[in-house]
Structure formats: structure tokens, C-alpha cells
Design a protein around this motif. Sequence first.
Motif, PDB file in Angstrom:
ATOM      1  N   SER A   1     -16.999 -27.060 -21.000  1.00  0.00           N
ATOM      2  CA  SER A   1     -17.075 -26.505 -19.728  1.00  0.00           C
ATOM      3  C   SER A   1     -16.534 -27.360 -18.683  1.00  0.00           C
ATOM      4  CB  SER A   1     -18.864 -26.468 -19.320  1.00  0.00           C
ATOM      5  OG  SER A   1     -19.288 -27.701 -19.288  1.00  0.00           O
ATOM      6  N   ALA A   2     -16.005 -28.452 -19.105  1.00  0.00           N
ATOM      7  CA  ALA A   2     -15.513 -29.443 -17.816  1.00  0.00           C
ATOM      8  C   ALA A   2     -16.520 -29.942 -16.890  1.00  0.00           C
ATOM      9  CB  ALA A   2     -14.286 -28.792 -17.089  1.00  0.00           C
ATOM     10  N   LEU A   3     -17.929 -29.998 -17.302  1.00  0.00           N
ATOM     11  CA  LEU A   3     -18.907 -30.470 -16.747  1.00  0.00           C
ATOM     12  C   LEU A   3     -18.980 -31.884 -16.199  1.00  0.00           C
ATOM     13  CD1 LEU A   3     -22.171 -29.988 -16.082  1.00  0.00           C
ATOM     14  CD2 LEU A   3     -22.569 -31.053 -18.148  1.00  0.00           C
ATOM     15  N   THR A   4     -18.343 -32.923 -17.079  1.00  0.00           N
ATOM     16  CA  THR A   4     -18.294 -34.056 -16.895  1.00  0.00           C
ATOM     17  C   THR A   4     -17.421 -34.389 -15.725  1.00  0.00           C
ATOM     18  OG1 THR A   4     -18.697 -34.758 -19.166  1.00  0.00           O
ATOM     19  CG2 THR A   4     -17.587 -36.509 -17.731  1.00  0.00           C
ATOM     20  N   GLU A   5     -16.164 -33.803 -15.413  1.00  0.00           N
ATOM     21  CA  GLU A   5     -15.319 -33.995 -14.645  1.00  0.00           C
ATOM     22  C   GLU A   5     -15.809 -33.345 -13.275  1.00  0.00           C
ATOM     23  OE1 GLU A   5     -11.663 -31.246 -15.626  1.00  0.00           O
ATOM     24  OE2 GLU A   5     -12.533 -31.974 -17.383  1.00  0.00           O
ATOM     25  N   GLN A   6     -16.329 -32.331 -13.411  1.00  0.00           N
ATOM     26  CA  GLN A   6     -16.798 -31.686 -11.929  1.00  0.00           C
ATOM     27  C   GLN A   6     -18.080 -32.644 -11.653  1.00  0.00           C
ATOM     28  OE1 GLN A   6     -17.215 -27.269 -12.131  1.00  0.00           O
ATOM     29  NE2 GLN A   6     -16.756 -27.714 -14.307  1.00  0.00           N
ATOM     30  N   THR A   7     -19.002 -32.865 -12.474  1.00  0.00           N
ATOM     31  CA  THR A   7     -20.247 -33.936 -11.902  1.00  0.00           C
ATOM     32  C   THR A   7     -19.920 -34.936 -11.389  1.00  0.00           C
ATOM     33  OG1 THR A   7     -20.782 -34.417 -14.266  1.00  0.00           O
ATOM     34  CG2 THR A   7     -21.776 -32.319 -13.182  1.00  0.00           C
ATOM     35  N   ARG A   8     -18.629 -35.590 -11.910  1.00  0.00           N
ATOM     36  CA  ARG A   8     -18.229 -36.937 -11.375  1.00  0.00           C
ATOM     37  C   ARG A   8     -17.934 -36.942  -9.854  1.00  0.00           C
ATOM     38  NH1 ARG A   8     -15.535 -40.592 -16.124  1.00  0.00           N
ATOM     39  NH2 ARG A   8     -17.391 -40.848 -17.504  1.00  0.00           N
TER      40      ARG A   8
ATOM     41  N   MET B   1     -28.772 -28.892  -0.522  1.00  0.00           N
ATOM     42  CA  MET B   1     -28.208 -27.665  -1.545  1.00  0.00           C
ATOM     43  C   MET B   1     -28.081 -28.332  -2.654  1.00  0.00           C
ATOM     44  SD  MET B   1     -24.882 -28.303  -2.418  1.00  0.00           S
ATOM     45  CE  MET B   1     -24.173 -26.504  -2.626  1.00  0.00           C
ATOM     46  N   THR B   2     -27.811 -27.577  -3.852  1.00  0.00           N
ATOM     47  CA  THR B   2     -27.460 -27.981  -5.195  1.00  0.00           C
ATOM     48  C   THR B   2     -26.575 -27.165  -5.947  1.00  0.00           C
ATOM     49  OG1 THR B   2     -29.851 -28.762  -5.395  1.00  0.00           O
ATOM     50  CG2 THR B   2     -28.691 -28.320  -7.373  1.00  0.00           C
ATOM     51  N   VAL B   3     -25.644 -27.726  -6.419  1.00  0.00           N
ATOM     52  CA  VAL B   3     -24.780 -26.922  -7.436  1.00  0.00           C
ATOM     53  C   VAL B   3     -25.387 -26.764  -8.694  1.00  0.00           C
ATOM     54  CG1 VAL B   3     -22.342 -26.859  -8.511  1.00  0.00           C
ATOM     55  CG2 VAL B   3     -22.523 -27.872  -6.318  1.00  0.00           C
ATOM     56  N   HIS B   4     -25.663 -25.672  -9.048  1.00  0.00           N
ATOM     57  CA  HIS B   4     -26.404 -25.319 -10.404  1.00  0.00           C
ATOM     58  C   HIS B   4     -25.407 -25.053 -11.440  1.00  0.00           C
ATOM     59  CE1 HIS B   4     -30.192 -25.402  -8.109  1.00  0.00           C
ATOM     60  NE2 HIS B   4     -29.547 -24.410  -7.385  1.00  0.00           N
ATOM     61  N   PHE B   5     -24.972 -25.764 -12.564  1.00  0.00           N
ATOM     62  CA  PHE B   5     -24.357 -25.235 -13.510  1.00  0.00           C
ATOM     63  C   PHE B   5     -25.013 -24.812 -14.427  1.00  0.00           C
ATOM     64  CE2 PHE B   5     -22.377 -29.094 -11.774  1.00  0.00           C
ATOM     65  CZ  PHE B   5     -20.775 -28.749 -11.897  1.00  0.00           C
ATOM     66  N   ILE B   6     -24.810 -23.578 -14.671  1.00  0.00           N
ATOM     67  CA  ILE B   6     -25.543 -22.607 -15.218  1.00  0.00           C
ATOM     68  C   ILE B   6     -24.798 -21.692 -16.544  1.00  0.00           C
ATOM     69  CG2 ILE B   6     -26.747 -20.267 -15.223  1.00  0.00           C
ATOM     70  CD1 ILE B   6     -27.093 -20.691 -12.230  1.00  0.00           C
ATOM     71  N   GLY B   7     -25.604 -21.899 -17.945  1.00  0.00           N
ATOM     72  CA  GLY B   7     -24.975 -21.438 -18.918  1.00  0.00           C
ATOM     73  C   GLY B   7     -25.154 -19.834 -18.973  1.00  0.00           C
TER      74      GLY B   7
ATOM     75  N   LEU C   1     -19.100 -37.316  -4.041  1.00  0.00           N
ATOM     76  CA  LEU C   1     -19.220 -36.710  -2.564  1.00  0.00           C
ATOM     77  C   LEU C   1     -20.685 -36.653  -2.069  1.00  0.00           C
ATOM     78  CD1 LEU C   1     -16.612 -33.786  -3.137  1.00  0.00           C
ATOM     79  CD2 LEU C   1     -16.501 -35.985  -1.670  1.00  0.00           C
ATOM     80  N   GLY C   2     -21.682 -37.227  -3.028  1.00  0.00           N
ATOM     81  CA  GLY C   2     -23.023 -37.296  -2.885  1.00  0.00           C
ATOM     82  C   GLY C   2     -23.626 -35.553  -2.913  1.00  0.00           C
ATOM     83  N   ILE C   3     -23.153 -34.907  -3.635  1.00  0.00           N
ATOM     84  CA  ILE C   3     -23.506 -33.536  -3.695  1.00  0.00           C
ATOM     85  C   ILE C   3     -24.680 -33.467  -5.043  1.00  0.00           C
ATOM     86  CG2 ILE C   3     -22.896 -31.193  -3.907  1.00  0.00           C
ATOM     87  CD1 ILE C   3     -20.412 -31.707  -2.673  1.00  0.00           C
ATOM     88  N   ALA C   4     -25.665 -33.060  -4.597  1.00  0.00           N
ATOM     89  CA  ALA C   4     -26.659 -32.755  -5.774  1.00  0.00           C
ATOM     90  C   ALA C   4     -26.125 -31.535  -6.776  1.00  0.00           C
ATOM     91  CB  ALA C   4     -28.077 -32.325  -5.086  1.00  0.00           C
ATOM     92  N   TRP C   5     -26.536 -31.881  -7.896  1.00  0.00           N
ATOM     93  CA  TRP C   5     -26.175 -30.871  -9.095  1.00  0.00           C
ATOM     94  C   TRP C   5     -27.527 -30.872 -10.182  1.00  0.00           C
ATOM     95  CZ3 TRP C   5     -25.459 -33.125 -13.911  1.00  0.00           C
ATOM     96  CH2 TRP C   5     -25.037 -34.097 -13.948  1.00  0.00           C
ATOM     97  N   ASP C   6     -27.545 -29.792 -10.949  1.00  0.00           N
ATOM     98  CA  ASP C   6     -28.357 -29.809 -11.949  1.00  0.00           C
ATOM     99  C   ASP C   6     -27.668 -28.735 -13.075  1.00  0.00           C
ATOM    100  OD1 ASP C   6     -29.071 -27.070 -11.110  1.00  0.00           O
ATOM    101  OD2 ASP C   6     -31.093 -28.038 -10.232  1.00  0.00           O
ATOM    102  N   VAL C   7     -28.404 -28.749 -14.202  1.00  0.00           N
ATOM    103  CA  VAL C   7     -27.683 -28.096 -15.474  1.00  0.00           C
ATOM    104  C   VAL C   7     -28.725 -27.089 -15.943  1.00  0.00           C
ATOM    105  CG1 VAL C   7     -26.742 -27.966 -17.719  1.00  0.00           C
ATOM    106  CG2 VAL C   7     -26.047 -29.858 -16.074  1.00  0.00           C
TER     107      VAL C   7
END
Length: 264
Positions: A88-95, A1-7, A100-106
Motif C-alpha cells: 500500500s506504500a504505507l511506510t513511505e507515505q507515513t514517513r 486533523m488526521t489522515v486515515h489510511f483505510i483498508g 510534516l507533523g501531520i497525524a495519521w492512523d490505520v
Amino acid sequence: MTVHFIGAGPGAADLLTLRAARLIRESPVCLYAGTYLDPEVLAQCSPEAELIDTQGLDLDRIIEHCARADAAGRDVARLCSGDPSLYSALTEQTRRLDALGIAWDVTPGVPAYAGAAAVLGAELTVPELVQSVVLTRTQARSTAMPESEALAGFARTRATLVLHLAITRIGPIAAELIAEYGADCPVAVVYRASQPEQLVLRGTLADIADRVVEAGLRQAAVILVGGAVGVPAECAQSHLYDPARDRSVSASGVSDSSGAAVRL
């Protein structure tokens, strides 16, 4: 799965990018900040999607929801107001996700300042008036600003100044900026740009605070300061469109003796 950070853009659902709309539709889980988001954006979600409002959650709880979705193999649409590259607090969330080894994209979105400028019909970089835009905020009950980023320092550039997350401090901000911009400097405050509740206040550094107090604005507003925010009676022509510019040179920088562009 992926966490998609979406504007999610400034609000209006039709300002979502095509990619953003697709990812929102396809994600079984949607985490969003209800404080800023227009309900029409959430209407893009599947009827079966799990919707989680994060406005009352801390970072640990938000990551817990992402980890739970990851364990179930369910993609997450993590909606950010405006564009994820700003506040957006992107940095602290993606770290945390990386740990946790969870995939993400922006996926980028229309930033709030661009939405506000569009509402105003303003170009923030007018030739020979201002060619820089400063995106910043001020400190109230939030995290501290770096010492090198004092508002007075930015004001000395007289660039177009865009202040996020600062509407509750409009009085002291305006008073501080007058020293560099002048009391008659144009200011615009745009509340919930592109949303049904949209409100635009125009004034100067001398009177904008009173207008904001009278309107009762406390959040979801962008402050724009500078000459470009007004309506300049005259402005210089950009070099690109200047009739006096020599257009005989091709994009490669080469022309023949007659002045005609030569293809290379």
C-alpha cells in the motif's frame, strides 16, 4: 486533523469494516486509487466530500493534498485496496507525514488474498497438506525484490503461494514454479474479487498462463498456487475438532481424577 489510511477491502462496499465506513463518511477529503476501487465504496463518502483519484499522482502530489487538507483542518480518508499492511506504500507515505507533523492512523481491511480465497471457497491451510501461506510478488517494472526473497526459495517450502501484482508475468512464474510444485499443481487466478467484474480462472501450472492470456487479464488479479487451492478429495482432521482428542482437560490444563474439567 488526521489522515486515515483505510483498508477498502477487495472491492465490494459491504466488505468494508464498520470503522472504515464511518471514517469514509466523516472525512471531507478522500484520496483513492481508481484503478482498483469499486465505485460503490466511494458512494460511502459524503456528497460534499472532495474526491481525488491518485492513480495518476506521484508521492509528492499525494502528500501535497494531505498537507493542504491539514492546513484547512480537514480529515483525509486515504483508501488502500485490500489491507494497508500489504503493498500500500504505507511506510513511505507515513514517513512524509511524520516529517510534516501531520497525524495519521490505520484502519485494517479485508486483504485481497482473503477475498480471493473466499470466492474460491478455499482454506489455504489444510491440515497435513499445507500449514503456511506465503504472500509475495515478482519484479517486472517495479521496485527490486530483496535478493533473499527469490521465488524459487519460497517454492521450495511448497506452502500455499499468493502472488500479488504479478499477473503480467504469469508465464515465466508458472514455468519457474513447476520445478518444485509439479506441472499438475492447482492454480487459481481471481480478478477483481467481490466486484461486479469478478472473474475466476482455474487450472494448473501447466496451463494457467494460456487461460490468463485468453482472458486478457493485465491487472487487479491475485494468483494462488498450491494443493489447498484445489479441492482435496480427502484431508486430515484438525486436532481442534478431532473426535479422538481428549477433551477432559479444561482451558487451564487441569482436570480432576474423573476426567471432568476443574474451574480455577
